[in-house]
Design a protein around this motif. Structure first.
Motif, short mmCIF file in Angstrom:
data_model
loop_
_atom_site.label_atom_id
_atom_site.label_comp_id
_atom_site.label_asym_id
_atom_site.label_seq_id
_atom_site.Cartn_x
_atom_site.Cartn_y
_atom_site.Cartn_z
N THR A 77 0.84 -1.20 0.00
CA THR A 77 0.00 0.00 0.00
C THR A 77 0.87 1.25 0.00
O THR A 77 0.60 2.21 -0.74
N ASP A 134 0.34 3.30 -3.41
CA ASP A 134 -0.40 4.54 -3.19
C ASP A 134 0.48 5.76 -3.44
O ASP A 134 0.04 6.73 -4.05
N ASP A 150 -5.60 5.31 4.10
CA ASP A 150 -5.49 4.33 3.01
C ASP A 150 -5.00 2.97 3.49
O ASP A 150 -5.25 1.95 2.84
#
Length: 101
Positions: free
Chosen positions: A45, A49, A77
């Motif tokens: 992530t 991201d 997130d």
């Protein structure tokens, strides 16, 4: 701070389902496996991201965030993959064993 509030129900469900699965066999093993999966998902992530935000694929309005970031990625997130790492195995443990049903 809209996004942190959206995360709360997912976090609550994950905590409750994981706690309910604590009485099922293999809880410790499942939690260790979930922790490894969570670490991998955290790294993935963080990388993806940050790349997608840097590329301009999407943005987040600052007024809807907690303000805590890991690189360019808001901390919010990271909640969904981390909840999935613990919640999905817990739900699976709570389901009836199909081999004996």
């Amino acid at each position: 701070m809209t996004y942190p509030l959206i995360v709360l129900p997912f976090l609550a469900v994950t905590v409750v389902v994981t706690a309910l699965s604590a009485r099922r066999p293999g809880f410790g093993r499942r939690m260790r496996a979930s922790a490894v999966a969570a670490a991998a998902l955290f790294v993935l992530t963080a990388v993806f991201d940050n790349v997608m935000i840097a590329a301009g694929l999407f943005t987040y309005p600052a007024e809807h965030l907690s303000g805590i970031r890991i690189g360019l990625a808001p901390i919010e997130d990271f909640s969904y993959p981390l909840c999935a790492a613990f919640g999905v195995p817990a739900v699976a443990a709570l389901l009836p064993d199909r081999r004996t049903a």
